[in-house]
Design a protein around this motif. Sequence first.
Motif, PDB file in Angstrom:
ATOM      1  N   GLN A 298       0.848  -1.203   0.000  1.00 47.21           N
ATOM      2  CA  GLN A 298       0.000   0.000   0.000  1.00 47.21           C
ATOM      3  C   GLN A 298       0.879   1.247   0.000  1.00 47.21           C
ATOM      4  OE1 GLN A 298      -2.579   0.264   3.379  1.00 47.21           O
ATOM      5  NE2 GLN A 298      -3.543   2.170   2.685  1.00 47.21           N
ATOM      6  N   VAL A 299       0.596   2.132  -0.934  1.00 49.34           N
ATOM      7  CA  VAL A 299       1.369   3.364  -1.053  1.00 49.34           C
ATOM      8  C   VAL A 299       0.824   4.401  -0.073  1.00 49.34           C
ATOM      9  CG1 VAL A 299       2.025   5.263  -2.568  1.00 49.34           C
ATOM     10  CG2 VAL A 299       1.868   2.928  -3.474  1.00 49.34           C
ATOM     11  N   GLN A 300       1.734   5.006   0.668  1.00 50.13           N
ATOM     12  CA  GLN A 300       1.348   6.071   1.578  1.00 50.13           C
ATOM     13  C   GLN A 300       2.359   7.201   1.525  1.00 50.13           C
ATOM     14  OE1 GLN A 300       0.732   4.088   5.476  1.00 50.13           O
ATOM     15  NE2 GLN A 300      -1.387   4.772   5.287  1.00 50.13           N
ATOM     16  N   LEU A 301       1.863   8.417   1.462  1.00 52.88           N
ATOM     17  CA  LEU A 301       2.651   9.619   1.631  1.00 52.88           C
ATOM     18  C   LEU A 301       2.010  10.371   2.793  1.00 52.88           C
ATOM     19  CD1 LEU A 301       2.873   8.845  -1.517  1.00 52.88           C
ATOM     20  CD2 LEU A 301       3.690  11.189  -1.785  1.00 52.88           C
ATOM     21  N   VAL A 302       2.765  10.579   3.854  1.00 52.67           N
ATOM     22  CA  VAL A 302       2.216  11.179   5.053  1.00 52.67           C
ATOM     23  C   VAL A 302       3.000  12.444   5.390  1.00 52.67           C
ATOM     24  CG1 VAL A 302       1.659  10.853   7.482  1.00 52.67           C
ATOM     25  CG2 VAL A 302       1.485   8.916   5.888  1.00 52.67           C
ATOM     26  N   GLU A 303       2.319  13.576   5.286  1.00 49.93           N
ATOM     27  CA  GLU A 303       2.950  14.858   5.594  1.00 49.93           C
ATOM     28  C   GLU A 303       2.784  15.202   7.068  1.00 49.93           C
ATOM     29  OE1 GLU A 303       0.864  15.569   1.495  1.00 49.93           O
ATOM     30  OE2 GLU A 303       0.393  14.609   3.399  1.00 49.93           O
ATOM     31  N   SER A 304       3.726  15.984   7.563  1.00 50.26           N
ATOM     32  CA  SER A 304       3.640  16.506   8.926  1.00 50.26           C
ATOM     33  C   SER A 304       4.465  17.782   9.006  1.00 50.26           C
ATOM     34  CB  SER A 304       4.152  15.476   9.940  1.00 50.26           C
ATOM     35  OG  SER A 304       5.498  15.149   9.689  1.00 50.26           O
ATOM     36  N   GLY A 305       4.264  18.535  10.083  1.00 51.84           N
ATOM     37  CA  GLY A 305       5.090  19.705  10.315  1.00 51.84           C
ATOM     38  C   GLY A 305       4.423  21.039  10.069  1.00 51.84           C
ATOM     39  N   GLY A 306       3.197  21.021   9.586  1.00 51.16           N
ATOM     40  CA  GLY A 306       2.502  22.283   9.370  1.00 51.16           C
ATOM     41  C   GLY A 306       2.127  22.950  10.679  1.00 51.16           C
ATOM     42  N   GLY A 307       1.623  24.173  10.574  1.00 49.87           N
ATOM     43  CA  GLY A 307       1.212  24.898  11.775  1.00 49.87           C
ATOM     44  C   GLY A 307       1.008  26.358  11.504  1.00 49.87           C
TER      45      GLY A 307
ATOM     46  N   VAL B 243       7.358   8.431   3.015  1.00 50.35           N
ATOM     47  CA  VAL B 243       6.828   7.664   1.892  1.00 50.35           C
ATOM     48  C   VAL B 243       7.027   6.170   2.143  1.00 50.35           C
ATOM     49  CG1 VAL B 243       6.911   7.289  -0.596  1.00 50.35           C
ATOM     50  CG2 VAL B 243       7.448   9.548   0.346  1.00 50.35           C
ATOM     51  N   SER B 244       5.987   5.392   1.900  1.00 53.85           N
ATOM     52  CA  SER B 244       6.087   3.942   1.999  1.00 53.85           C
ATOM     53  C   SER B 244       5.370   3.306   0.824  1.00 53.85           C
ATOM     54  CB  SER B 244       5.490   3.447   3.320  1.00 53.85           C
ATOM     55  OG  SER B 244       4.149   3.828   3.430  1.00 53.85           O
ATOM     56  N   GLY B 245       5.813   2.091   0.462  1.00 55.41           N
ATOM     57  CA  GLY B 245       5.168   1.361  -0.618  1.00 55.41           C
ATOM     58  C   GLY B 245       5.660   1.694  -2.006  1.00 55.41           C
ATOM     59  N   LEU B 246       6.710   2.520  -2.122  1.00 55.41           N
ATOM     60  CA  LEU B 246       7.255   2.895  -3.423  1.00 55.41           C
ATOM     61  C   LEU B 246       8.760   2.676  -3.444  1.00 55.41           C
ATOM     62  CD1 LEU B 246       5.489   6.321  -4.128  1.00 55.41           C
ATOM     63  CD2 LEU B 246       4.901   4.081  -5.082  1.00 55.41           C
TER      64      LEU B 246
ATOM     65  N   TYR C 263      -0.297  22.209   2.226  1.00 53.08           N
ATOM     66  CA  TYR C 263       0.881  21.722   1.508  1.00 53.08           C
ATOM     67  C   TYR C 263       0.777  20.214   1.334  1.00 53.08           C
ATOM     68  CZ  TYR C 263       3.238  26.201   1.658  1.00 53.08           C
ATOM     69  OH  TYR C 263       3.580  27.520   1.455  1.00 53.08           O
ATOM     70  N   TYR C 264       0.980  19.773   0.093  1.00 51.98           N
ATOM     71  CA  TYR C 264       0.863  18.371  -0.262  1.00 51.98           C
ATOM     72  C   TYR C 264       2.197  17.841  -0.790  1.00 51.98           C
ATOM     73  CZ  TYR C 264      -4.188  19.286  -0.320  1.00 51.98           C
ATOM     74  OH  TYR C 264      -5.470  19.643   0.008  1.00 51.98           O
ATOM     75  N   CYS C 265       2.487  16.631  -0.431  1.00 52.40           N
ATOM     76  CA  CYS C 265       3.615  15.889  -0.981  1.00 52.40           C
ATOM     77  C   CYS C 265       3.088  15.004  -2.110  1.00 52.40           C
ATOM     78  CB  CYS C 265       4.223  15.043   0.135  1.00 52.40           C
ATOM     79  SG  CYS C 265       5.602  14.005  -0.339  1.00 52.40           S
ATOM     80  N   ALA C 266       3.842  14.911  -3.211  1.00 53.82           N
ATOM     81  CA  ALA C 266       3.387  14.132  -4.359  1.00 53.82           C
ATOM     82  C   ALA C 266       4.556  13.388  -4.992  1.00 53.82           C
ATOM     83  CB  ALA C 266       2.738  15.055  -5.391  1.00 53.82           C
ATOM     84  N   ALA C 267       4.239  12.250  -5.629  1.00 50.99           N
ATOM     85  CA  ALA C 267       5.249  11.414  -6.273  1.00 50.99           C
ATOM     86  C   ALA C 267       4.876  11.178  -7.723  1.00 50.99           C
ATOM     87  CB  ALA C 267       5.384  10.087  -5.535  1.00 50.99           C
TER      88      ALA C 267
END
Length: 125
Positions: A1-10, A24-27, A94-98
């Motif tokens: 399963q592909v997952q991109l998980v962002e953190s750190g906003g505020g 990033v996992s699964g890639l 803000y989004y992370c993308a691959a």
Amino acid sequence: QVQLVESGGGLVQAGGSLRLSCAVSGLTLRNYGLAWFRQAPGKEREFVAGITWSDGSTYYTDSVTGRFTISKDNAKNAVYLQMNSLRPEDTGVYYCAADRYGLGRTRSAYEYDYWGQGTQVTVSS
């Protein structure tokens, strides 16, 4: 399963800094370009910065050049966005993308295959 998980906003005051992370996992990332996009209310999602996983080449939109730095950690399968000298106009999700077989310099969101859920960045004046 592909997952991109962002953190750190505020929430941060103008002139301040934040560091966003994307795990990033699964890639198998050596074939991918990774990028950060952002979306302000009522506006289209826009390219902020990108990185080619294989060689570390980086790309930025003009408005963040000199203020933001994208980087990666091969061991952690993670990409980061260090944001300095933040401005109110940097506010957005803000989004992370691959992008498979991409270099991370493509500015069209449609070219990216996988996305994270986004993290909110709010810069107060």
